[in-house]
Design a protein around this motif. Structure first.
Motif, PDB file in Angstrom:
ATOM      1  N   SER A  98     -65.978 -63.122  15.878  1.00 38.87           N
ATOM      2  CA  SER A  98     -66.415 -64.482  16.187  1.00 38.87           C
ATOM      3  C   SER A  98     -67.177 -64.517  17.502  1.00 38.87           C
ATOM      4  O   SER A  98     -67.033 -63.633  18.353  1.00 38.87           O
ATOM      5  CB  SER A  98     -65.204 -65.429  16.275  1.00 38.87           C
ATOM      6  OG  SER A  98     -64.479 -65.438  15.075  1.00 38.87           O
ATOM      7  N   ALA A  99     -67.969 -65.563  17.650  1.00 37.23           N
ATOM      8  CA  ALA A  99     -68.672 -65.774  18.910  1.00 37.23           C
ATOM      9  C   ALA A  99     -67.661 -66.186  19.975  1.00 37.23           C
ATOM     10  O   ALA A  99     -66.785 -67.021  19.730  1.00 37.23           O
ATOM     11  CB  ALA A  99     -69.742 -66.849  18.744  1.00 37.23           C
ATOM     12  N   SER A 100     -67.764 -65.587  21.150  1.00 36.51           N
ATOM     13  CA  SER A 100     -66.840 -65.938  22.233  1.00 36.51           C
ATOM     14  C   SER A 100     -67.269 -67.201  22.966  1.00 36.51           C
ATOM     15  O   SER A 100     -66.459 -67.831  23.644  1.00 36.51           O
ATOM     16  CB  SER A 100     -66.736 -64.772  23.220  1.00 36.51           C
ATOM     17  OG  SER A 100     -68.010 -64.451  23.763  1.00 36.51           O
ATOM     18  N   PRO A 202     -73.918 -62.076  28.165  1.00 34.19           N
ATOM     19  CA  PRO A 202     -73.693 -60.661  27.812  1.00 34.19           C
ATOM     20  C   PRO A 202     -72.285 -60.388  27.315  1.00 34.19           C
ATOM     21  O   PRO A 202     -72.033 -59.333  26.718  1.00 34.19           O
ATOM     22  CB  PRO A 202     -73.977 -59.932  29.135  1.00 34.19           C
ATOM     23  CG  PRO A 202     -73.779 -60.952  30.206  1.00 34.19           C
ATOM     24  CD  PRO A 202     -74.176 -62.262  29.605  1.00 34.19           C
ATOM     25  N   SER A 203     -71.380 -61.319  27.531  1.00 35.42           N
ATOM     26  CA  SER A 203     -70.005 -61.134  27.066  1.00 35.42           C
ATOM     27  C   SER A 203     -69.796 -61.606  25.631  1.00 35.42           C
ATOM     28  O   SER A 203     -68.738 -61.360  25.048  1.00 35.42           O
ATOM     29  CB  SER A 203     -69.036 -61.879  27.987  1.00 35.42           C
ATOM     30  OG  SER A 203     -69.277 -63.287  27.937  1.00 35.42           O
ATOM     31  N   ASP A 204     -70.793 -62.279  25.056  1.00 32.17           N
ATOM     32  CA  ASP A 204     -70.664 -62.794  23.689  1.00 32.17           C
ATOM     33  C   ASP A 204     -71.060 -61.692  22.710  1.00 32.17           C
ATOM     34  O   ASP A 204     -72.231 -61.302  22.631  1.00 32.17           O
ATOM     35  CB  ASP A 204     -71.541 -64.027  23.492  1.00 32.17           C
ATOM     36  CG  ASP A 204     -71.269 -64.719  22.163  1.00 32.17           C
ATOM     37  OD1 ASP A 204     -70.669 -65.796  22.166  1.00 32.17           O
ATOM     38  OD2 ASP A 204     -71.659 -64.162  21.118  1.00 32.17           O
ATOM     39  N   GLN A 205     -70.097 -61.199  21.963  1.00 31.88           N
ATOM     40  CA  GLN A 205     -70.330 -60.060  21.077  1.00 31.88           C
ATOM     41  C   GLN A 205     -71.323 -60.382  19.967  1.00 31.88           C
ATOM     42  O   GLN A 205     -72.177 -59.559  19.623  1.00 31.88           O
ATOM     43  CB  GLN A 205     -69.000 -59.593  20.474  1.00 31.88           C
ATOM     44  CG  GLN A 205     -69.073 -58.269  19.727  1.00 31.88           C
ATOM     45  CD  GLN A 205     -67.717 -57.789  19.261  1.00 31.88           C
ATOM     46  OE1 GLN A 205     -66.709 -58.477  19.433  1.00 31.88           O
ATOM     47  NE2 GLN A 205     -67.671 -56.604  18.670  1.00 31.88           N
ATOM     48  N   LEU A 206     -71.232 -61.578  19.408  1.00 37.56           N
ATOM     49  CA  LEU A 206     -72.160 -61.953  18.337  1.00 37.56           C
ATOM     50  C   LEU A 206     -73.557 -62.215  18.894  1.00 37.56           C
ATOM     51  O   LEU A 206     -74.561 -61.817  18.300  1.00 37.56           O
ATOM     52  CB  LEU A 206     -71.638 -63.199  17.614  1.00 37.56           C
ATOM     53  CG  LEU A 206     -72.470 -63.681  16.422  1.00 37.56           C
ATOM     54  CD1 LEU A 206     -72.559 -62.595  15.348  1.00 37.56           C
ATOM     55  CD2 LEU A 206     -71.898 -64.961  15.834  1.00 37.56           C
TER      56      LEU A 206
END
Length: 728
Positions: A98-100, A202-206
């Motif tokens: 999921s998007a953070s 940059p911390s959002d994996q998606l």
């Protein structure tokens, strides 16, 4: 209007009415009485919705659950599942993470001041005849993301005394019941909203993955990476923010492209999809059982296609499977992608407040269907959205270079896609060569000149002309080689304009033909829907007269124009004109031919032209405004005579191209940037003018043209505005 194939240039569909007043969905009675009919529900006998049990019988489309390893590259994964999934027209892919950063946070915090304007959708069925006029074009209100969410949730709670979570099957029946005989007059839908809800953190994996739709069109396997100019909604994603029962009508993607839609947040969305191989059957059912005959533009198979391009046609899907057209369903939830395959018709609706995002893309298997779409647009005289032939030639030449260097092939699907590209390219090269030979034999042109710029539009059918076209030097009304033109409208003999790298392209085609699989796929019999079939019909005895594929074409008897591969053949420098933004503008213009431009029909505005003016008009600044009208254009006071588009849509000065090499194979893209006025302008429509010959070459032209600024970098974005339609 939406972005499909230049439909903005044609005006509304026969049953469409545009109401430009602002509307309040909760107080329609305050509106003008003559607009009230838009919301009045009526029984439509051909859409029997008394029994909604058919909603339980529509089968589900395939659902895929890729692992994180399989999720690395979306186009590689789609290649893998395509043989199975494409048979259903649509499929669903569940994201493995999921998007953070939630979409709401992105739109409120990362995009400060983000607002959008909705469109009002009447919740009723249409008769689809000349008497029943229903609109999808009424302007709504301006919202922030949070304000729209509050309004939509309040509306849902008032109706169901619930905050959500109702069963999907129940909501599906509720939607069709409401459309048929419910009490809700209309809802609002924010469609084609410029922007993206993928986070740049940059911390959002998606957000940092390749499944971020802002990145997808530029991936290595994407054909649309070859476009130097971005197209909002096609190469760049757009947002779709809905509420309960907001809908998107039955439509097929522009140029039969793929589409991918990500559900960011909110209530579910129901999709209906028809496989691409059943598209003609779908259009036949719509023509015979949905539309009345008097609203169709023709009796042929393109009559319904013409009206469907308006993206305003909604009807229950049970009509389709009652007439043996398969329909599949997907219920999309947050964190899920829905992919539609080329030529797959689809429609759907929202179960409540939600936010989605969509973009188009293409892979190698798209070219044959893209060619079909271009031909259908031409038959309807619609402006194309993409330069199909240019994309094909560039992709084929890149493939030829790759094979020459023996680059490794990563998968069996790559081999299949390469085969499709080779066959499509060889067919185009054979058609172009035979056309030139037949024109030479018939004496249909006098001069030959080379060109090195991008794509030009045919003045007669609006097809894109990348490889060659005919024109006379005074009128500049280009004609593609699909027409039997011998002289210009002014009576002058025509000049054949031919790409300066045509020899290299034909050499590549000949090498492709050495492969057994390629040569077998281009052999007769030819279908009557192919350009080559039309050419054979016009010149059936060419072989008897000595023609063979890629034979030498004797040009010795033709007076050559003197242009070389270092110069631009389709280039004129005109006296009696003024210099603006590094390009020249004639004092008057009478041309109605068009140079290819990148545009998006859902965002274009047109103005009504006068009854006695049958020619196109546009403003002439660095990027001119395209205004929207009911059906026609207005003629400009002056027009930029030397602007062309090169390399799939990037505008540049025709007179300044001498200094720029246009060979794109193996080189980074070069964009030519025109200096703009301070104010922002909308998408340019470029067209070559008809020139007053009495003023030609009366000045020292060498002192009249400035060099453009050349810069190497990422694609430039053209901003376009206008009324959207209701795509997904």
């Amino acid at each position: 209007m939406n972005r499909s194939g230049g439909d903005a240039l044609r005006g509304p569909s026969p049953c469409g009415v545009r109401l430009h007043k602002s509307a309040d969905i909760f107080s329609q009675s305050t509106g003008a009485s003559n607009d009230k009919h838009v919301f009045i529900k009526r029984g439509v006998s051909k859409f029997d919705l008394d029994d909604l049990e058919w909603t339980e019988k529509i089968p589900e489309c395939p659902v895929y659950y890729p692992s994180k390893e399989e999720f690395q590259d979306p186009l590689v994964y789609l290649q893998k599942i395509s043989p199975e999934a494409s048979r259903f027209g649509i499929c669903k892919i569940v994201c493995p993470f999921s998007a953070s950063v939630p979409a709401g946070m992105v739109l409120m915090k990362e995009k400060v001041g983000f607002r959008f304007t909705t469109r009002v959708q009447p919740l009723r069925l249409a008769e689809w005849d000349t008497d029943d006029k229903v609109t999808f074009f009424m302007s709504g209100r301006s919202y922030s993301f949070r304000d729209f969410e509050k309004m939509a949730n309040k509306f849902f709670a008032r109706r169901y005394c619930s905050a959500g979570g109702l069963p999907n099957s129940y909501m599906e029946k509720e939607f069709w019941h409401e459309i048929c005989c419910g009490k809700t007059e209309s809802v609002e839908y924010a469609c084609d909203v410029d922007g993206s809800a993928f986070s740049s953190s940059p911390s959002d994996q998606l957000g940092k993955s390749k499944w971020n739709l802002k990145k997808l069109s530029r991936l290595p396997k994407s054909i649309l990476r070859l476009l130097e100019t971005t197209i909002p909604g096609v190469t760049e994603p757009m947002l779709y923010i809905g509420m309960i029962f907001s809908m998107f009508a039955w439509h097929v993607e522009d140029h039969y492209l793929y589409s991918i839609n990500y559900h960011h947040c909110g209530a579910a969305k129901t999709w209906y999809g028809v496989p691409g191989h059943m598209a003609l059957n779908f259009e036949k059912v719509v023509k015979e059982h949905v539309y009345s005959r008097e609203i169709l533009s023709s009796d042929g198979e393109d009559g319904a296609f013409d009206v469907l391009l308006g993206k305003t046609t909604l009807f229950p899907p049970n009509i389709l499977w009652e007439h043996n057209v398969p329909v599949y369903k997907a219920v999309q939830k947050p964190g899920e992608f829905v992919v539609t395959f080329p030529r797959a018709y689809h429609a759907g609706f929202s179960h409540g407040f939600n936010c989605g995002e969509a973009v188009n893309f293409a892979m190698g298997d798209w070219f044959p269907l893209g060619s079909v779409a271009s031909r259908r647009y031409a038959l309807l005289n619609r402006i194309p959205l993409l330069p199909h032939d240019e994309l094909l030639c560039k992709e084929a030449m890149l493939l030829h270079t790759s094979l020459a260097h023996k680059d490794p092939i990563s998968s069996s699907m790559d081999l299949i896609y390469h085969q499709v590209i080779k066959v499509s390219f060889v067919r185009l090269m054979r058609f172009q060569h035979r056309s030139r030979w037949c024109l030479m034999k018939s004496g249909s042109y006098m001069d030959v000149s080379t060109i090195s710029h991008g794509t030009v539009l045919c003045n007669l059918c609006k097809r894109d002309c990348y490889v060659a076209f005919l024109d006379c030097s005074s009128c500049l009304l280009p004609v593609c080689l699909r027409h039997s033109a011998s002289t210009c409208q002014c009576g002058n003999k025509l000049t054949l304009y031919l790409r300066d790298d045509i020899i290299e392209m034909e050499d590549a085609a000949k090498k492709f033909e050495l492969e057994d699989d390629v040569i077998s796929d281009i052999q007769p019999p030819y279908r009557n829907s192919d350009d080559y079939f039309d050419l054979l019909s016009k010149f059936p005895k060419a072989e008897e007269d000595g023609y063979s594929p890629y034979c030498d074409i004797n040009l010795e008897n033709l007076q050559r124009s003197g242009a070389s591969s270092q110069s631009v053949g389709y280039q004129q420098c005109y006296g009696g004109s003024e210099i603006k933004n590094g390009a020249k503008y004639p004092e008057s213009d009478e041309s109605d031919s068009e140079i290819f431009r990148v545009k998006r029909r859902s965002s274009l505005k047109l103005e009504q032209r006068s009854d006695n003016d049958s020619l196109t008009k546009f403003h002439h600044q660095g990027i001119r405004r395209l205004k929207r009208s009911e059906a026609r254009f207005e003629k400009p006071k002056c027009i930029e005579s030397s602007i062309i588009t090169n390399d799939c849509g990037l505008s540049s000065s025709r007179a300044c191209l001498n200094s720029v090499s246009r060979d794109m194979v193996g080189r980074p893209p070069i964009s030519i940037k025109l200096k703009r006025p301070k104010e922002e302008h909308e998408t340019t429509f470029m067209e070559p003018p008809r020139i007053d010959n009495s003023r030609l070459f009366k000045k020292d032209l060498g002192n009249m043209i400035r060099e453009p600024t050349v810069e190497i970098g990422p694609p430039k974005r053209l901003k376009v505005r206008g009324l959207p339609s209701f795509g997904s």
